[in-house]
Design a protein around this motif. Structure first.
Motif, PDB file in Angstrom:
ATOM      1  N   PHE A  20      49.004  47.335  14.286  1.00 51.73           N
ATOM      2  CA  PHE A  20      49.431  48.054  15.316  1.00 51.73           C
ATOM      3  C   PHE A  20      51.002  48.055  15.564  1.00 51.73           C
ATOM      4  O   PHE A  20      51.803  49.072  15.547  1.00 51.73           O
ATOM      5  N   LEU A  21      51.636  46.939  15.190  1.00 53.99           N
ATOM      6  CA  LEU A  21      53.017  47.077  14.919  1.00 53.99           C
ATOM      7  C   LEU A  21      53.662  47.641  13.893  1.00 53.99           C
ATOM      8  O   LEU A  21      54.828  48.333  14.050  1.00 53.99           O
ATOM      9  N   GLU A  22      52.958  47.499  12.844  1.00 50.52           N
ATOM     10  CA  GLU A  22      53.388  48.239  11.368  1.00 50.52           C
ATOM     11  C   GLU A  22      53.535  49.858  12.027  1.00 50.52           C
ATOM     12  O   GLU A  22      54.330  50.456  11.465  1.00 50.52           O
ATOM     13  N   ARG A  23      52.430  50.396  12.452  1.00 51.06           N
ATOM     14  CA  ARG A  23      52.255  51.621  12.871  1.00 51.06           C
ATOM     15  C   ARG A  23      53.266  52.163  14.158  1.00 51.06           C
ATOM     16  O   ARG A  23      53.280  53.389  14.402  1.00 51.06           O
ATOM     17  N   ASN A  24      53.645  51.144  14.897  1.00 47.97           N
ATOM     18  CA  ASN A  24      54.572  51.647  16.077  1.00 47.97           C
ATOM     19  C   ASN A  24      56.044  50.774  16.163  1.00 47.97           C
ATOM     20  O   ASN A  24      56.192  50.242  16.891  1.00 47.97           O
ATOM     21  N   ARG A  25      56.701  51.151  14.933  1.00 46.12           N
ATOM     22  CA  ARG A  25      57.894  50.442  14.683  1.00 46.12           C
ATOM     23  C   ARG A  25      58.927  50.552  15.834  1.00 46.12           C
ATOM     24  O   ARG A  25      59.879  49.761  16.030  1.00 46.12           O
ATOM     25  N   ALA A  26      58.873  51.590  16.560  1.00 45.76           N
ATOM     26  CA  ALA A  26      59.714  51.755  17.588  1.00 45.76           C
ATOM     27  C   ALA A  26      59.525  50.755  18.777  1.00 45.76           C
ATOM     28  O   ALA A  26      60.534  50.390  19.619  1.00 45.76           O
ATOM     29  N   LEU A  27      58.464  50.187  18.899  1.00 45.66           N
ATOM     30  CA  LEU A  27      58.167  49.128  19.913  1.00 45.66           C
ATOM     31  C   LEU A  27      59.145  47.830  19.453  1.00 45.66           C
ATOM     32  O   LEU A  27      59.133  47.452  18.190  1.00 45.66           O
ATOM     33  N   PRO A  28      59.465  47.146  20.322  1.00 47.00           N
ATOM     34  CA  PRO A  28      60.194  45.767  20.035  1.00 47.00           C
ATOM     35  C   PRO A  28      59.248  44.884  19.611  1.00 47.00           C
ATOM     36  O   PRO A  28      57.847  44.804  20.151  1.00 47.00           O
ATOM     37  N   SER A  29      59.465  43.974  18.785  1.00 48.99           N
ATOM     38  CA  SER A  29      58.492  42.753  18.345  1.00 48.99           C
ATOM     39  C   SER A  29      59.221  41.625  18.344  1.00 48.99           C
ATOM     40  O   SER A  29      60.582  41.670  18.265  1.00 48.99           O
ATOM     41  N   PRO A  30      58.582  40.531  18.428  1.00 49.25           N
ATOM     42  CA  PRO A  30      59.181  39.269  18.603  1.00 49.25           C
ATOM     43  C   PRO A  30      59.796  38.480  17.308  1.00 49.25           C
ATOM     44  O   PRO A  30      59.544  39.250  16.248  1.00 49.25           O
ATOM     45  N   LEU A  31      60.942  37.932  17.436  1.00 53.40           N
ATOM     46  CA  LEU A  31      61.552  37.625  16.168  1.00 53.40           C
ATOM     47  C   LEU A  31      60.740  36.403  15.480  1.00 53.40           C
ATOM     48  O   LEU A  31      60.697  36.233  14.236  1.00 53.40           O
ATOM     49  N   ASN A  32      60.060  35.891  16.353  1.00 49.19           N
ATOM     50  CA  ASN A  32      59.072  34.800  15.647  1.00 49.19           C
ATOM     51  C   ASN A  32      57.899  34.372  16.713  1.00 49.19           C
ATOM     52  O   ASN A  32      57.922  34.916  17.972  1.00 49.19           O
ATOM     53  N   VAL A  33      56.885  33.793  16.111  1.00 48.21           N
ATOM     54  CA  VAL A  33      55.759  33.421  16.807  1.00 48.21           C
ATOM     55  C   VAL A  33      55.073  32.012  16.294  1.00 48.21           C
ATOM     56  O   VAL A  33      55.168  31.821  15.323  1.00 48.21           O
TER      57      VAL A  33
END
Length: 118
Positions: free
Chosen positions: A24-37
């Motif tokens: 999902f994150l790969e396909r929606n790169r405009a969304l913010p993602s965390p720096l780490n988990v």
């Protein structure tokens, strides 16, 4: 907090969820993602030795060093990072659990807004 459960179905569901999230994150790169988990598991066991043995087993699978804090907290831990994602296993000693439970037994006993507390 995630508690370790060797249930195979749960493990498959968890890994499947991670893959779906990554996709999902790969396909929606405009969304913010965390720096780490940080993923932390707490192996179960009846004794400190059993819990530390499980951390040691996990450390061997991760090919990571196992740290034993015999003098302070009594914790046993191992960790490995995969880019911004880390997987950590921690065994909390019986002594540290007892200290935490004693501390938390005061929770709710003192209210800073109470006139009698000051």
């Amino acid at each position: 907090m995630t508690y370790y459960d060797p249930n195979e179905f749960q493990a498959r569901e968890f890994v499947s969820g991670l893959r779906r999230l990554a996709y999902f994150l790969e396909r929606n790169r405009a969304l913010p993602s965390p720096l780490n988990v940080d993923m932390i598991v707490f192996p179960r066991g009846e004794t400190d030795e059993a819990r530390c043995a499980e951390v040691t087993r996990i450390g061997a699978a991760l090919r990571s060093e196992v740290h034993h804090d015999h003098h302070g907290s009594g914790h046993c831990r191992t960790s490995k990072s995969f880019g911004g994602v880390s997987y950590t296993a921690v065994a909390i000693s019986t002594r540290a659990r007892a200290r935490h439970e004693a501390l938390m037994s005061y929770d709710g006993s003192i209210h800073p807004t109470d006139a009698d507390a000051w």
